[in-house]
Design a protein around this motif. Structure first.
Motif, PDB file in Angstrom:
ATOM      1  N   ASN A  75       0.818  -1.210   0.000  1.00  0.00           N
ATOM      2  CA  ASN A  75       0.000   0.000   0.000  1.00  0.00           C
ATOM      3  C   ASN A  75       0.851   1.260   0.000  1.00  0.00           C
ATOM      4  OD1 ASN A  75      -2.458  -1.265  -0.100  1.00  0.00           O
ATOM      5  ND2 ASN A  75      -2.897  -1.109   2.078  1.00  0.00           N
TER       6      ASN A  75
ATOM      7  N   TYR B 128       0.198   3.841  -3.081  1.00  0.00           N
ATOM      8  CA  TYR B 128      -0.365   5.180  -2.917  1.00  0.00           C
ATOM      9  C   TYR B 128       0.683   6.273  -3.085  1.00  0.00           C
ATOM     10  CZ  TYR B 128      -4.956   3.516  -1.667  1.00  0.00           C
ATOM     11  OH  TYR B 128      -6.186   2.952  -1.726  1.00  0.00           O
ATOM     12  N   TYR B 129       1.909   5.992  -2.698  1.00  0.00           N
ATOM     13  CA  TYR B 129       2.967   6.985  -2.869  1.00  0.00           C
ATOM     14  C   TYR B 129       4.208   6.294  -3.414  1.00  0.00           C
ATOM     15  CZ  TYR B 129       6.414  10.577  -2.019  1.00  0.00           C
ATOM     16  OH  TYR B 129       7.399  11.511  -2.196  1.00  0.00           O
TER      17      TYR B 129
ATOM     18  N   LEU C 196      -0.355   6.214  -6.974  1.00  0.00           N
ATOM     19  CA  LEU C 196      -1.713   6.741  -7.046  1.00  0.00           C
ATOM     20  C   LEU C 196      -1.800   8.240  -6.775  1.00  0.00           C
ATOM     21  CD1 LEU C 196      -4.017   3.961  -5.575  1.00  0.00           C
ATOM     22  CD2 LEU C 196      -3.817   4.744  -7.925  1.00  0.00           C
TER      23      LEU C 196
ATOM     24  N   MET D 145      -1.204  11.785   3.142  1.00  0.00           N
ATOM     25  CA  MET D 145      -1.516  10.415   2.768  1.00  0.00           C
ATOM     26  C   MET D 145      -2.853   9.969   3.350  1.00  0.00           C
ATOM     27  SD  MET D 145      -0.732   7.937   0.968  1.00  0.00           S
ATOM     28  CE  MET D 145       0.868   8.541   0.454  1.00  0.00           C
TER      29      MET D 145
ATOM     30  N   LYS E 294      -6.082   8.950   1.122  1.00  0.00           N
ATOM     31  CA  LYS E 294      -6.645   7.603   1.256  1.00  0.00           C
ATOM     32  C   LYS E 294      -8.096   7.648   1.711  1.00  0.00           C
ATOM     33  CE  LYS E 294      -2.670   4.613   2.333  1.00  0.00           C
ATOM     34  NZ  LYS E 294      -2.089   3.756   3.399  1.00  0.00           N
TER      35      LYS E 294
ATOM     36  N   ASP F  42      -7.966  -0.551   1.427  1.00  0.00           N
ATOM     37  CA  ASP F  42      -7.081   0.361   0.703  1.00  0.00           C
ATOM     38  C   ASP F  42      -6.409  -0.334  -0.480  1.00  0.00           C
ATOM     39  OD1 ASP F  42      -7.585   2.599   2.259  1.00  0.00           O
ATOM     40  OD2 ASP F  42      -5.912   2.228   3.622  1.00  0.00           O
TER      41      ASP F  42
ATOM     42  N   GLY G  16      -7.158   0.551  -4.346  1.00  0.00           N
ATOM     43  CA  GLY G  16      -6.029   1.027  -5.131  1.00  0.00           C
ATOM     44  C   GLY G  16      -5.883   0.292  -6.450  1.00  0.00           C
TER      45      GLY G  16
END
Length: 471
Positions: free
Chosen positions: A13, A17-18, A21, A264, A268, A415, A419
């Motif tokens: 994750n 996400y970083y 996303l 973040m 999220k 999450d 994602g």
């Protein structure tokens, strides 16, 4: 076992996400915002007007009903527990990043829902249906990717999000003396699973009617109570805003620990709440009978605004204006209950419990409506009654088990699955975005001429023989 699974998912994750996303969400959202001339603000009034239009055909799904189904999924436990968790773990600045995701994401929501309308299909009864899998297959000529997306959506909503909704609901009962960690989650999960099963066995039409009645009432009462709380604590609001913006732009803190930063958590939880760009709402958007695809694009853009800028902000301001400082120990429902108790006393616990019951239930119903659509896509038609009954029993069992999950694992599973959906849908709408933008120009041109816009594929350079619904 749960700890091992969580240890495996967390680093995935963090990378997903970083930077992946964050770049996709913000980059594509900004791109569509500029290409559409910031339609989130420019056409906001028009989106409200479109929502109130009657459907094109009698007994068909209206824009308002499609809005309620998508809002039923968007407006859920994420608006209470998700916001609270973001504040307690990410700090005040998480609110700002939620706003950013919502405002920028409104353009992405417009594009994906407009595309769903353009490439939707008609069933034997004349009803329309569609979603990202359909525009991926029809426009990108890639059924395999469409199936992968459909599977990811089914896993996200039937398992990840529904487990999380059940978990979030049961946490609100921790404030009561009767709560027993070993039994109460299972009791609550069992009741919720049985009530949900009863509803979904009635099929999609019952889902739409139910959410159309409940969502406006649920959201209105919650926002009114939040406004009363904010007005009572209005003197503290300048401090709240100051701390939101100072924390949001504390880039040294953000980039010192990105995974646990306000940015973040805001991104999220904002994405979990409003779902802009992940490809869920287009499934509801495609079911609406409208004269022009852009109408549903505008409606779904409005849904993102309602979810985050109105309801998520109501929760954040209600909590932060109370004077109760967010902390990791209060993460989730306990923080909202503690904040509201400063105004309503012990009844604050009851109010949040009632709100979460309604929010969680409508989330579950809206989520399973999306799953039905994607099961039909994979199968090529609506699966057999036996299969659908078995699946719905399984979905109810997932809800039952979800209520007893650990907090970190429940959030991390949701999450990860969310994602994956975004990772497929965002590049797809970027590639196909010009079709939606041409459709917007056609819509605005007809509106300037005083017409009720009517869609013709040739007007935007498409061959209508390749479109199932708009022939």
């Amino acid at each position: 076992m749960a700890e091992k699974i969580d240890a495996l998912i967390t680093p995935i994750n963090d990378i997903l996400y970083y930077p992946v996303l964050i770049i996709l969400l913000l980059g594509i959202g900004i791109y569509f915002t500029l290409k559409t001339g910031f339609l989130q603000g420019r056409l906001f009034k028009e989106s409200v007007r479109v929502v109130m239009e009657k459907p094109e055909e009698d007994d068909s799904v209206s824009s308002f009903q499609a809005l309620m189904v998508s809002t039923a999924s968007r407006v859920g436990t994420g608006n209470i527990v998700g916001v609270s968790s973001a504040l307690c773990l990410g700090g005040y600045g998480a609110v700002f990043w939620m706003w950013v995701v919502a405002i920028i994401g409104g353009a992405s929501a417009f594009v994906e829902s407009t595309l769903a309308q353009i490439y939707k299909r008609r069933d034997e009864q004349g009803n329309s249906y569609g979603g990202p899998s359909y525009y991926i297959e029809s426009a990108l000529k890639n059924r395999a990717l469409g199936i992968i997306f459909a599977i990811s959506l089914i896993l996200t909503y039937a398992i990840g999000f529904n487990m999380l909704a059940a978990f979030n609901l049961q946490t609100t009962f921790q404030a009561y003396s009767f709560y027993n960690e070993s039994t109460t989650p299972y009791i609550i999960g069992g009741v919720l699973a049985l009530v949900t099963l009863y509803c979904i066995l009635g099929g999609g039409k019952r889902i739409i009617r139910f959410t159309s009645m409940l969502v406006p009432l649920m959201g209105t009462i919650y926002v009114i109570v939040s406004l009363i709380m904010i007005v009572i604590n209005i003197g503290y609001m300048p401090t709240v805003f100051a701390r939101i913006f100072s924390d949001a732009f504390n880039f040294r803190a953000i980039f010192g620990g990105v995974a646990g930063s306000s940015m973040m958590y805001g991104i999220k939880r904002g994405l979990y709440s409003n779902e802009a760009g992940i490809g869920s709402a287009p499934n509801a958007a495609a079911s609406a009978h409208v004269s022009h695809p852009v109408k549903q694009g505008l409606v779904q853009m409005l849904s993102v605004f309602i979810d985050t800028v109105v309801i998520c902000s109501a929760t954040a301001f209600m909590c932060l204006s109370s004077g109760v400082e967010p902390s990791a120990e209060l993460g989730g429902a306990p923080y909202v209950q503690a904040a509201l108790s400063t105004f309503m006393g012990s009844f604050g616990n009851h109010f949040i419990t009632i709100s979460l019951i309604l929010f969680a239930f409508t989330t579950l119903i809206g989520n399973l409506y999306y799953v039905d659509n994607n099961l039909a896509y994979i199968n090529g038609k609506v699966p057999s009654k036996t299969f659908m009954t078995a699946y719905r029993v399984f979905a109810a069992a997932v809800i039952f088990l979800g209520a007893a999950q650990k907090q970190a694992l429940a959030w991390d599973i949701a999450d990860l699955l969310m994602g994956v959906m975004a990772l497929i849908n965002l590049p797809a709408i970027l590639i196909l975005g010009n079709t939606a933008i041409k459709s917007l120009k056609d819509y605005e041109s007809q509106r300037k001429e005083g017409k009720n816009p009517v869609f013709r594929a040739a007007s935007i350079g498409l061959d209508d023989s390749k479109l199932d619904y708009w022939k």
